[in-house]
Write a protein that holds these residues in place. Structure first.
Motif, PDB file in Angstrom:
ATOM      1  N   ALA A  16      60.663  16.942   7.258  1.00  0.00           N
ATOM      2  CA  ALA A  16      60.860  16.004   6.136  1.00  0.00           C
ATOM      3  C   ALA A  16      60.082  14.717   6.400  1.00  0.00           C
ATOM      4  N   ARG A  17      60.120  14.236   7.644  1.00  0.00           N
ATOM      5  CA  ARG A  17      59.370  13.029   8.007  1.00  0.00           C
ATOM      6  C   ARG A  17      57.897  13.179   7.653  1.00  0.00           C
ATOM      7  N   ASP A  18      57.331  14.330   7.987  1.00  0.00           N
ATOM      8  CA  ASP A  18      55.904  14.545   7.735  1.00  0.00           C
ATOM      9  C   ASP A  18      55.579  14.576   6.247  1.00  0.00           C
ATOM     10  N   VAL A  19      56.493  15.093   5.442  1.00  0.00           N
ATOM     11  CA  VAL A  19      56.268  15.101   3.993  1.00  0.00           C
ATOM     12  C   VAL A  19      56.341  13.673   3.458  1.00  0.00           C
ATOM     13  N   PHE A  20      57.370  12.936   3.848  1.00  0.00           N
ATOM     14  CA  PHE A  20      57.476  11.533   3.410  1.00  0.00           C
ATOM     15  C   PHE A  20      56.265  10.734   3.886  1.00  0.00           C
ATOM     16  N   TRP A  21      55.836  10.973   5.094  1.00  0.00           N
ATOM     17  CA  TRP A  21      54.734  10.237   5.693  1.00  0.00           C
ATOM     18  C   TRP A  21      53.430  10.491   4.934  1.00  0.00           C
ATOM     19  N   GLU A  22      53.226  11.732   4.581  1.00  0.00           N
ATOM     20  CA  GLU A  22      51.991  12.101   3.892  1.00  0.00           C
ATOM     21  C   GLU A  22      52.007  11.716   2.419  1.00  0.00           C
ATOM     22  N   ARG A  23      53.138  11.894   1.764  1.00  0.00           N
ATOM     23  CA  ARG A  23      53.196  11.714   0.311  1.00  0.00           C
ATOM     24  C   ARG A  23      53.824  10.394  -0.122  1.00  0.00           C
ATOM     25  N   GLY A  24      54.697   9.832   0.706  1.00  0.00           N
ATOM     26  CA  GLY A  24      55.448   8.643   0.310  1.00  0.00           C
ATOM     27  C   GLY A  24      56.833   9.041  -0.165  1.00  0.00           C
ATOM     28  N   TYR A  25      57.738   8.088  -0.155  1.00  0.00           N
ATOM     29  CA  TYR A  25      59.115   8.383  -0.544  1.00  0.00           C
ATOM     30  C   TYR A  25      59.217   8.788  -2.012  1.00  0.00           C
ATOM     31  N   GLY A  26      58.697   7.955  -2.899  1.00  0.00           N
ATOM     32  CA  GLY A  26      58.834   8.192  -4.331  1.00  0.00           C
ATOM     33  C   GLY A  26      58.241   9.517  -4.789  1.00  0.00           C
ATOM     34  N   PRO A  27      56.983   9.791  -4.426  1.00  0.00           N
ATOM     35  CA  PRO A  27      56.351  11.024  -4.899  1.00  0.00           C
ATOM     36  C   PRO A  27      56.885  12.318  -4.262  1.00  0.00           C
ATOM     37  N   THR A  28      57.641  12.201  -3.171  1.00  0.00           N
ATOM     38  CA  THR A  28      58.163  13.401  -2.520  1.00  0.00           C
ATOM     39  C   THR A  28      59.301  13.986  -3.348  1.00  0.00           C
ATOM     40  N   SER A  29      59.138  15.235  -3.705  1.00  0.00           N
ATOM     41  CA  SER A  29      60.159  15.901  -4.518  1.00  0.00           C
ATOM     42  C   SER A  29      61.129  16.681  -3.632  1.00  0.00           C
ATOM     43  N   LEU A  30      62.265  16.980  -4.194  1.00  0.00           N
ATOM     44  CA  LEU A  30      63.246  17.802  -3.494  1.00  0.00           C
ATOM     45  C   LEU A  30      62.650  19.171  -3.186  1.00  0.00           C
ATOM     46  N   ALA A  31      61.871  19.715  -4.107  1.00  0.00           N
ATOM     47  CA  ALA A  31      61.238  21.022  -3.878  1.00  0.00           C
ATOM     48  C   ALA A  31      60.303  20.970  -2.669  1.00  0.00           C
ATOM     49  N   GLN A  32      59.569  19.884  -2.512  1.00  0.00           N
ATOM     50  CA  GLN A  32      58.673  19.746  -1.359  1.00  0.00           C
ATOM     51  C   GLN A  32      59.467  19.646  -0.059  1.00  0.00           C
ATOM     52  N   ALA A  98      41.819  13.148  15.106  1.00  0.00           N
ATOM     53  CA  ALA A  98      42.848  13.838  14.306  1.00  0.00           C
ATOM     54  C   ALA A  98      42.219  14.425  13.048  1.00  0.00           C
ATOM     55  N   PRO A  99      42.755  15.535  12.587  1.00  0.00           N
ATOM     56  CA  PRO A  99      42.292  16.048  11.295  1.00  0.00           C
ATOM     57  C   PRO A  99      42.448  14.971  10.220  1.00  0.00           C
ATOM     58  N   ASP A 100      41.526  14.940   9.279  1.00  0.00           N
ATOM     59  CA  ASP A 100      41.497  13.888   8.260  1.00  0.00           C
ATOM     60  C   ASP A 100      42.845  13.732   7.558  1.00  0.00           C
ATOM     61  N   ARG A 101      43.486  14.831   7.223  1.00  0.00           N
ATOM     62  CA  ARG A 101      44.773  14.786   6.523  1.00  0.00           C
ATOM     63  C   ARG A 101      45.819  14.036   7.345  1.00  0.00           C
ATOM     64  N   ILE A 102      45.788  14.217   8.647  1.00  0.00           N
ATOM     65  CA  ILE A 102      46.742  13.550   9.539  1.00  0.00           C
ATOM     66  C   ILE A 102      46.328  12.090   9.754  1.00  0.00           C
ATOM     67  N   ALA A 103      45.043  11.856   9.984  1.00  0.00           N
ATOM     68  CA  ALA A 103      44.550  10.501  10.243  1.00  0.00           C
ATOM     69  C   ALA A 103      44.782   9.583   9.045  1.00  0.00           C
ATOM     70  N   ARG A 104      44.812  10.154   7.846  1.00  0.00           N
ATOM     71  CA  ARG A 104      45.001   9.345   6.631  1.00  0.00           C
ATOM     72  C   ARG A 104      46.461   9.037   6.320  1.00  0.00           C
ATOM     73  N   ARG A 105      47.360   9.445   7.168  1.00  0.00           N
ATOM     74  CA  ARG A 105      48.779   9.171   6.909  1.00  0.00           C
ATOM     75  C   ARG A 105      49.124   7.690   7.030  1.00  0.00           C
ATOM     76  N   GLY A 106      48.425   6.970   7.875  1.00  0.00           N
ATOM     77  CA  GLY A 106      48.772   5.571   8.090  1.00  0.00           C
ATOM     78  C   GLY A 106      50.064   5.464   8.871  1.00  0.00           C
ATOM     79  N   CYS A 107      50.919   4.570   8.471  1.00  0.00           N
ATOM     80  CA  CYS A 107      52.196   4.320   9.126  1.00  0.00           C
ATOM     81  C   CYS A 107      53.306   4.589   8.113  1.00  0.00           C
ATOM     82  N   LEU A 108      54.233   5.434   8.466  1.00  0.00           N
ATOM     83  CA  LEU A 108      55.325   5.783   7.549  1.00  0.00           C
ATOM     84  C   LEU A 108      56.055   4.538   7.046  1.00  0.00           C
ATOM     85  N   LEU A 109      56.339   3.595   7.922  1.00  0.00           N
ATOM     86  CA  LEU A 109      57.118   2.432   7.505  1.00  0.00           C
ATOM     87  C   LEU A 109      56.304   1.474   6.652  1.00  0.00           C
TER      88      LEU A 109
END
Length: 189
Positions: A16-32, A98-109
């Motif tokens: 769940a952390r990785d989904v929130f980190w990659e997508r953000g809190y708001g855009p993360t859906s329950l299905a994801q 890091a793979p681009d997708r991971i490197a582009r996560r930034g900081c979750l907080l």
């Protein structure tokens, strides 16, 4: 008879952390969240209460497994210039390798601060606590170096580190260059 959990809590929270980190809190859906954790809707709600509660657990996981290990060497007794340089060169290496997708996560907080227009008190405290944690680590190291301007330089490094993490969302290569420049600056102090 109550059923026992048939999943690993740490694995689910980390997913769940990785989904929130990659997508953000708001855009993360329950299905994801369900897809990432492998849990049903009822299991998610039964175990974590709500999306917001699961996010809190994910943010705590982020602090425990990502932030604290990265800042830990700066907290060690006698930490100095080498540890501060290693902090920034470690970020440079991460953004470079890091793979681009991971490197582009930034900081979750930090992403949370930008993602949520009006942070609730708990989220605001998490973000503020993170910023203070980074500042205090930098200030302590600069203090051991005998810097009379330790507080001011720690504020500058903290702002630079935040800028570095935001930059990584847009351009990890530019973030790597910034991390390199910060390490080089610290070498001259």
């Amino acid at each position: 008879m109550a059923r026992t959990k048939e999943f690993d809590d740490l694995t689910a929270v980390t997913a769940a952390r990785d989904v929130f980190w990659e997508r953000g809190y708001g855009p993360t859906s329950l299905a994801q969240l369900m897809a990432a954790t492998g849990l049903s809707k009822s299991s998610l709600y039964e175990t974590y209460g709500s999306k917001r509660d699961l996010f809190t657990r994910a943010a705590e996981n982020y602090l425990d497994l990502i932030i604290n290990p990265r800042l830990g060497p700066l907290d060690a007794p006698g930490a100095g210039r080498d540890e501060l340089i290693a902090y920034f060169t470690g970020l440079e290496a991460f953004f470079t390798k890091a793979p681009d997708r991971i490197a582009r996560r930034g900081c979750l907080l930090l992403n949370t601060a930008m993602d949520l227009n009006d942070l609730d008190d708990e989220a605001a405290m998490l973000v503020s606590g993170y910023r203070e944690r980074v500042f205090e680590a930098f200030r302590a190291v600069l203090g051991t170096l005998g810097r009379a301007d330790a507080e001011r330089r720690a504020q500058i490094l903290t702002a630079s580190q935040i800028g570095l993490m935001v930059t990584s969302r847009l351009d990890p290569a530019a973030a790597a260059q910034l991390a390199h420049a910060l390490a080089e600056d610290v070498r001259t102090w």
